[in-house]
Scaffold this motif. Structure first.
Motif, mmCIF file in Angstrom:
data_model
loop_
_atom_site.group_PDB
_atom_site.id
_atom_site.type_symbol
_atom_site.label_atom_id
_atom_site.label_comp_id
_atom_site.label_asym_id
_atom_site.label_seq_id
_atom_site.Cartn_x
_atom_site.Cartn_y
_atom_site.Cartn_z
ATOM 1 N N PRO A 68 0.836 -1.207 0.000
ATOM 2 C CA PRO A 68 0.000 0.000 0.000
ATOM 3 C C PRO A 68 0.864 1.248 0.000
ATOM 4 C CG PRO A 68 -0.011 -1.051 2.170
ATOM 5 C CD PRO A 68 0.678 -1.995 1.238
ATOM 6 N N ASN A 69 0.457 2.243 -0.776
ATOM 7 C CA ASN A 69 1.241 3.475 -0.857
ATOM 8 C C ASN A 69 1.198 4.218 0.480
ATOM 9 O OD1 ASN A 69 2.695 5.110 -2.992
ATOM 10 N ND2 ASN A 69 1.476 6.684 -1.986
ATOM 11 N N ASN A 70 2.223 5.029 0.700
ATOM 12 C CA ASN A 70 2.261 5.837 1.917
ATOM 13 C C ASN A 70 1.132 6.866 1.908
ATOM 14 O OD1 ASN A 70 4.556 4.433 2.582
ATOM 15 N ND2 ASN A 70 5.964 6.092 2.108
ATOM 16 N N ARG A 71 0.475 6.981 3.031
ATOM 17 C CA ARG A 71 -0.593 7.962 3.228
ATOM 18 C C ARG A 71 -0.320 8.707 4.525
ATOM 19 N NH1 ARG A 71 -5.460 6.413 0.108
ATOM 20 N NH2 ARG A 71 -4.933 4.551 -1.110
ATOM 21 N N VAL A 72 -0.635 9.995 4.526
ATOM 22 C CA VAL A 72 -0.386 10.836 5.698
ATOM 23 C C VAL A 72 -1.639 11.633 6.025
ATOM 24 C CG1 VAL A 72 0.890 12.844 6.569
ATOM 25 C CG2 VAL A 72 2.109 11.012 5.402
ATOM 26 N N VAL A 73 -2.009 11.636 7.287
ATOM 27 C CA VAL A 73 -3.072 12.506 7.787
ATOM 28 C C VAL A 73 -2.398 13.690 8.461
ATOM 29 C CG1 VAL A 73 -5.070 12.710 9.296
ATOM 30 C CG2 VAL A 73 -4.605 10.543 8.128
#
Length: 343
Positions: A84-89
Motif C-alpha cells: 500500500p502506498n504511503n498515506r499521511v493525515v
C-alpha cells in the motif's frame, strides 16, 4: 540531455485544518511538490528522472501526476511495488505547525536497486519525505558510486514514528556520516535545533564532513545559508574557481542567525565560510504545505542551471512564496511558471 534523478516518496495526504471553514482535503503530497518545483525551475535542456517507488493501489494516479511534468524524461515512470502506498493525515495547528500520522508500506531503496539507475544521471535531488527512502549505508554507497552533485533535504530523517503512526521529532544519529553523503544539505529550523543549539558548531560539522552548502529554511523569515570556502554554485565549482572568501556577511539579528564574527574562522574548523540571510517575499499564506519541498527543488534546479548561491536561493524563496498561494500540488508547476491564475 542532462538528467536529474529525483528520490523521494509520493504521499496521499488527508489534510485537516488548512482552511478552518473547509472540510478535509485529499490530494497528492510529498515529493509531488518537489517535482513541481523542479519542473518549473530547471533549464529547458534538463530532464527529470523519477526514482520513486509507489504502491500498487495508487500507481495509476501517480502515472497521471507524472504526465503533467514538462521536463519528465521520455518514458519516465515510478517503480510500482506490491505494497500500500504511503498515506499521511495532516492536522494543521497553525500555518507553521502540524501533526502528521503516516501509514503505508512502500520500502526504501537498496544500493543494488538504485546503483544501476543512477549511472546515466548528471545530478540527484533527494528528499527524505518518509525518512525511509535510504538507509545510511545506501546513502554512503550512493556517494561512493555517483560522482555528480547531490542535493539532500534531510526533513523526515528527523521524524520518528510511534506505534500509531504519529511522527515525532527526534535527533539524527551520526549526523556527520549523513552530511558526508551530500554536496548540499537542507534543514529547517526545528531540525537544525535537533542537531545543535549552536549554529556555528553545526556549520563547522557539516562543512568539515564535505558539505559545500548548508541551507536552513526559516519559514516566513526566509532562509539562511553557510557556504564552504570558494563555493558559489556548481558551475563555479566545475570551473574550479576557488576563491577563498575571507569576510562573512552578517544576517539580520531578527531572524535565526548564523553568526560568524568577521574574520573569525576558529569556530568553523579554521574555515573562512560565507553566510547570509535570504529574506522571504511577503504573502498571504493560503496553504503552507510543501513550501520547503518547492524551495529545495527550485534551489537545486537553479544551482544546476549555473546560478550563484544567492541567485538560486532568491529564486527558491520566490517559488516557495508562490506555492503558498495555491492549495495542493495539482497544476503546481504551471502555477509556479505563472501559467495558472489563482483567483
Amino acid at each position: 540531455m542532462p538528467k536529474v534523478g529525483v528520490v523521494g516518496s509520493l504521499v496521499w495526504d488527508l489534510i485537516h485544518g488548512r482552511d478552518p471553514l473547509a472540510p478535509p482535503t485529499e490530494e497528492w503530497g510529498g515529493i509531488a511538490y518537489a517535482l513541481g518545483g523542479l519542473d518549473a525551475s530547471l533549464p529547458p535542456d534538463w530532464e527529470i528522472v523519477p526514482l520513486i517507488k509507489v504502491g500498487r493501489d495508487l500507481a495509476p494516479q501517480a502515472a497521471e501526476l507524472l504526465r503533467g511534468l514538462v521536463r519528465l524524461t521520455p518514458g519516465g515512470r515510478c517503480v510500482e511495488v506490491p505494497a500500500p502506498n504511503n498515506r499521511v493525515v495532516l492536522h494543521y495547528q497553525s500555518a507553521e505547525r502540524r501533526c502528521e500520522r503516516m501509514s503505508g508500506g512502500v520500502p526504501g531503496w537498496t544500493w543494488l536497486e538504485l546503483g544501476p539507475m543512477v549511472r546515466d544521471l548528471d545530478a540527484i535531488y533527494l528528499n527524505f519525505i518518509s525518512g525511509f527512502e535510504l538507509t545510511l549505508g545506501t546513502a554512503q554507497a550512493l556517494r561512493q558510486g555517483f560522482d555528480g552533485p547531490i542535493y539532500a533535504d534531510l526533513h523526515s530523517l528527523f521524524l520518528g514514528m510511534q506505534h500509531d503512526g504519529i511522527r515525532v521529532l527526534q535527533p539524527l544519529a551520526d549526523p556527520a556520516a549523513w552530511f558526508g553523503c551530500f554536496d548540499v544539505v537542507q534543514l529547517n529550523e526545528d531540525e537544525m535545533r535537533q542537531l545543535s543549539s549552536d549554529p556555528l558548531s553545526l556549520s563547522a560539522q557539516a562543512l568539515g564532513a564535505g558539505v559545500s552548502l548548508l541551507v536552513v529554511t526559516l519559514g516566513p523569515k526566509g532562509a539562511a545559508y553557510v557556504a564552504a570556502p570558494g563555493f558559489d554554485g556548481w558551475k563555479a565549482a566545475r570551473r574550479a574557481e576557488a576563491v577563498i572568501l575571507s569576510e562573512a556577511k552578517e544576517p539580520s539579528p531578527e531572524a535565526w542567525p548564523l553568526r560568524f564574527a568577521q574574520g573569525d574562522s576558529s569556530r568553523t574548523g579554521g574555515l573562512a565560510a560565507r553566510t547570509a540571510l535570504i529574506p522571504a517575499h511577503g504573502v498571504d499564506v493560503l496553504d503552507p504545505t510543501g513550501c520547503g519541498d518547492v524551495f529545495g527543488a527550485a534551489a537545486c534546479a537553479r544551482l544546476l542551471a549555473g546560478d550563484h548561491i544567492e541567485g538560486a536561493l532568491r529564486h527558491a524563496t520566490a517559488m516557495a512564496t508562490r506555492n503558498a498561494a495555491l492549495r495542493g500540488a495539482g497544476g503546481l508547476s504551471r502555477h509556479l511558471r505563472g501559467e495558472l491564475l489563482v483567483p
